[in-house]
Design a protein around this motif. Structure first.
Motif, PDB file in Angstrom:
ATOM      1  N   GLN A   1      -3.359  -2.677   9.446  1.00 49.34           N
ATOM      2  CA  GLN A   1      -4.332  -3.772   9.418  1.00 49.34           C
ATOM      3  C   GLN A   1      -5.027  -3.902   8.056  1.00 49.34           C
ATOM      4  O   GLN A   1      -5.595  -4.949   7.749  1.00 49.34           O
ATOM      5  CB  GLN A   1      -5.383  -3.575  10.509  1.00 49.34           C
ATOM      6  CG  GLN A   1      -4.843  -3.683  11.925  1.00 49.34           C
ATOM      7  CD  GLN A   1      -5.951  -3.758  12.956  1.00 49.34           C
ATOM      8  OE1 GLN A   1      -7.061  -4.216  12.678  1.00 49.34           O
ATOM      9  NE2 GLN A   1      -5.661  -3.306  14.163  1.00 49.34           N
TER      10      GLN A   1
ATOM     11  N   ASP B   1      -4.485  -0.862  -2.369  1.00 46.42           N
ATOM     12  CA  ASP B   1      -3.249  -0.462  -3.043  1.00 46.42           C
ATOM     13  C   ASP B   1      -2.787   0.920  -2.586  1.00 46.42           C
ATOM     14  O   ASP B   1      -1.586   1.206  -2.560  1.00 46.42           O
ATOM     15  CB  ASP B   1      -3.459  -0.448  -4.558  1.00 46.42           C
ATOM     16  CG  ASP B   1      -3.901  -1.795  -5.094  1.00 46.42           C
ATOM     17  OD1 ASP B   1      -3.149  -2.768  -4.909  1.00 46.42           O
ATOM     18  OD2 ASP B   1      -5.003  -1.880  -5.679  1.00 46.42           O
TER      19      ASP B   1
ATOM     20  N   LYS C   1      -7.140   0.457  -9.213  1.00 40.87           N
ATOM     21  CA  LYS C   1      -6.528   0.340  -7.891  1.00 40.87           C
ATOM     22  C   LYS C   1      -7.604   0.328  -6.799  1.00 40.87           C
ATOM     23  O   LYS C   1      -8.657   0.937  -6.940  1.00 40.87           O
ATOM     24  CB  LYS C   1      -5.561   1.507  -7.638  1.00 40.87           C
ATOM     25  CG  LYS C   1      -4.452   1.614  -8.665  1.00 40.87           C
ATOM     26  CD  LYS C   1      -3.569   0.382  -8.687  1.00 40.87           C
ATOM     27  CE  LYS C   1      -2.411   0.543  -9.664  1.00 40.87           C
ATOM     28  NZ  LYS C   1      -1.567  -0.678  -9.733  1.00 40.87           N
TER      29      LYS C   1
ATOM     30  N   MET D   1       0.847  -1.197   0.000  1.00 41.11           N
ATOM     31  CA  MET D   1       0.000   0.000   0.000  1.00 41.11           C
ATOM     32  C   MET D   1       0.884   1.250   0.000  1.00 41.11           C
ATOM     33  O   MET D   1       1.878   1.311   0.711  1.00 41.11           O
ATOM     34  CB  MET D   1      -0.903   0.016   1.248  1.00 41.11           C
ATOM     35  CG  MET D   1      -1.881   1.186   1.274  1.00 41.11           C
ATOM     36  SD  MET D   1      -2.602   1.476   2.931  1.00 41.11           S
ATOM     37  CE  MET D   1      -3.691   0.063   3.061  1.00 41.11           C
TER      38      MET D   1
ATOM     39  N   GLN E   1       9.648   3.357   3.474  1.00 37.75           N
ATOM     40  CA  GLN E   1       8.495   2.924   4.243  1.00 37.75           C
ATOM     41  C   GLN E   1       8.143   3.982   5.277  1.00 37.75           C
ATOM     42  O   GLN E   1       8.906   4.910   5.539  1.00 37.75           O
ATOM     43  CB  GLN E   1       8.809   1.595   4.942  1.00 37.75           C
ATOM     44  CG  GLN E   1       9.049   0.459   3.966  1.00 37.75           C
ATOM     45  CD  GLN E   1       7.831   0.146   3.105  1.00 37.75           C
ATOM     46  OE1 GLN E   1       6.731   0.032   3.616  1.00 37.75           O
ATOM     47  NE2 GLN E   1       8.052   0.068   1.813  1.00 37.75           N
TER      48      GLN E   1
ATOM     49  N   GLN F   1     -11.377  -2.392   9.681  1.00 35.44           N
ATOM     50  CA  GLN F   1     -12.200  -3.060   8.676  1.00 35.44           C
ATOM     51  C   GLN F   1     -13.686  -2.841   8.956  1.00 35.44           C
ATOM     52  O   GLN F   1     -14.481  -2.576   8.041  1.00 35.44           O
ATOM     53  CB  GLN F   1     -11.875  -4.552   8.659  1.00 35.44           C
ATOM     54  CG  GLN F   1     -12.778  -5.399   7.775  1.00 35.44           C
ATOM     55  CD  GLN F   1     -12.605  -5.094   6.302  1.00 35.44           C
ATOM     56  OE1 GLN F   1     -11.489  -4.850   5.858  1.00 35.44           O
ATOM     57  NE2 GLN F   1     -13.691  -5.097   5.549  1.00 35.44           N
TER      58      GLN F   1
ATOM     59  N   TRP G   1      -3.372  -3.210   5.176  1.00 33.34           N
ATOM     60  CA  TRP G   1      -2.255  -3.079   4.230  1.00 33.34           C
ATOM     61  C   TRP G   1      -2.436  -3.919   2.970  1.00 33.34           C
ATOM     62  O   TRP G   1      -2.166  -3.457   1.865  1.00 33.34           O
ATOM     63  CB  TRP G   1      -0.959  -3.459   4.934  1.00 33.34           C
ATOM     64  CG  TRP G   1       0.248  -2.839   4.289  1.00 33.34           C
ATOM     65  CD1 TRP G   1       1.121  -3.425   3.419  1.00 33.34           C
ATOM     66  CD2 TRP G   1       0.701  -1.495   4.470  1.00 33.34           C
ATOM     67  NE1 TRP G   1       2.101  -2.534   3.049  1.00 33.34           N
ATOM     68  CE2 TRP G   1       1.865  -1.345   3.672  1.00 33.34           C
ATOM     69  CE3 TRP G   1       0.241  -0.412   5.212  1.00 33.34           C
ATOM     70  CZ2 TRP G   1       2.568  -0.133   3.626  1.00 33.34           C
ATOM     71  CZ3 TRP G   1       0.949   0.781   5.156  1.00 33.34           C
ATOM     72  CH2 TRP G   1       2.091   0.904   4.368  1.00 33.34           C
ATOM     73  N   ASN G   2      -2.894  -5.147   3.124  1.00 32.32           N
ATOM     74  CA  ASN G   2      -3.007  -6.042   1.964  1.00 32.32           C
ATOM     75  C   ASN G   2      -4.357  -5.944   1.260  1.00 32.32           C
ATOM     76  O   ASN G   2      -4.561  -6.584   0.234  1.00 32.32           O
ATOM     77  CB  ASN G   2      -2.763  -7.485   2.411  1.00 32.32           C
ATOM     78  CG  ASN G   2      -1.348  -7.699   2.909  1.00 32.32           C
ATOM     79  OD1 ASN G   2      -0.395  -7.145   2.359  1.00 32.32           O
ATOM     80  ND2 ASN G   2      -1.199  -8.480   3.975  1.00 32.32           N
ATOM     81  N   GLN G   3      -5.251  -5.141   1.804  1.00 34.37           N
ATOM     82  CA  GLN G   3      -6.590  -5.012   1.235  1.00 34.37           C
ATOM     83  C   GLN G   3      -6.680  -3.902   0.196  1.00 34.37           C
ATOM     84  O   GLN G   3      -7.532  -3.930  -0.682  1.00 34.37           O
ATOM     85  CB  GLN G   3      -7.603  -4.760   2.357  1.00 34.37           C
ATOM     86  CG  GLN G   3      -9.061  -4.788   1.918  1.00 34.37           C
ATOM     87  CD  GLN G   3     -10.005  -4.643   3.097  1.00 34.37           C
ATOM     88  OE1 GLN G   3      -9.622  -4.838   4.249  1.00 34.37           O
ATOM     89  NE2 GLN G   3     -11.248  -4.300   2.809  1.00 34.37           N
TER      90      GLN G   3
END
Length: 262
Positions: free
Chosen positions: A118, A124, A31, A1, A260, A75, A120-122
């Motif tokens: 939390q 872009d 995206k 992300m 980062q 979430q 991050w992978n959901q």
């Protein structure tokens, strides 16, 4: 992300419009984007049809655990927008009380960074719409971001706000491992006015390295998109404002850092 914050220590310079326009263009490119409303006024939240005065849960909930963010809470707070690829972490007016509550509480400066970790992978991209005041909310936005976008209305008072913003950055950078890169974006430019022309020249002379050399013009289609609750590119992909934001997005993507979050 990739995490971008949009901030300036002056209101009315186009922060929310810039945040939503960039998010919409990223979504157009396929995206997945989460937009984070950290302004107690809730302009971004209202833009997408949610009432910040009536929401039972909002980004305020993230700050209620002494700097800890319960697993799964970010979430659960996500709300839909006009674009299926864009999710909203909404604001509420309760955020305005945070400054009075925060003295003496440790760890509140990293709440948004922990929340985005939390997600991050959901997604872009994450784009954070910041309040115009220096405090725990702006500190959170800057601490979480990898790149800062500073919209500056092309008039004299907005330039004074930019000076305060760059001073704040100097202070924030002392606590970061690496300095936060930033891009200054001239907004609400009207070539018919002497104020816009003079201010643009001043910005180009004062901030030659950080300034995006183009500008976002005054465009009533941006206001119309807001009224319709659509991203500017959904509403009119060929408007002058969207064409400008498309060029800005290309610039930001080509200059995005590889560092980062500090």
């Amino acid at each position: 992300m990739r995490v971008w914050a949009v901030a300036n220590q002056k209101g009315g310079v186009g922060k929310t419009t810039t945040s939503i326009a960039l998010a919409g263009l990223l979504a157009d490119a396929g995206k997945r984007v989460v937009v984070v409303d950290l302004d107690p006024h809730g302009s971004m939240t209202s833009y997408f049809g949610h009432d910040p005065d009536a929401l039972e849960h909002s980004t305020y909930d993230l700050f209620l655990q002494q700097g800890n963010v319960p697993r799964g809470l970010p979430q659960r707070l996500l709300l839909p927008t006009s674009d299926e690829r864009i999710a909203l972490l909404p604001s509420s007016t309760a955020l305005a009380t945070l400054e009075r509550q925060s003295p003496g509480q440790n760890g509140l400066g990293l709440v948004i960074a922990k929340s985005l970790a939390q997600l991050w992978n959901q997604f872009d991209h994450a784009i954070i719409d910041s309040p115009p005041l220096l405090g725990v909310l702006m500190v959170n936005a800057l601490a979480a971001s990898q790149q800062l976008v500073i919209p500056v209305q092309t008039e004299f008072l907005a330039v004074k706000g930019l000076e305060r913003m760059t001073n704040t950055l100097t202070m924030i950078n002392r606590s970061r491992k690496q300095a936060l890169p930033y891009t200054i974006v001239p907004t609400l430019f009207d070539r018919r006015t002497q104020a816009s022309m003079t201010t643009l020249r001043l910005l180009r002379n004062t901030y030659p390295e950080q300034l995006w050399q183009a500008y976002v013009p005054v465009d009533t289609r941006l206001r119309d998109a807001s009224r319709a609750g659509l991203t500017p590119s959904q509403f009119d992909g060929n408007s002058r404002g969207v064409i400008a934001y498309r060029a800005l997005l290309k610039h930001l993507l080509s200059h995005q850092p590889t560092t980062q979050v500090a």
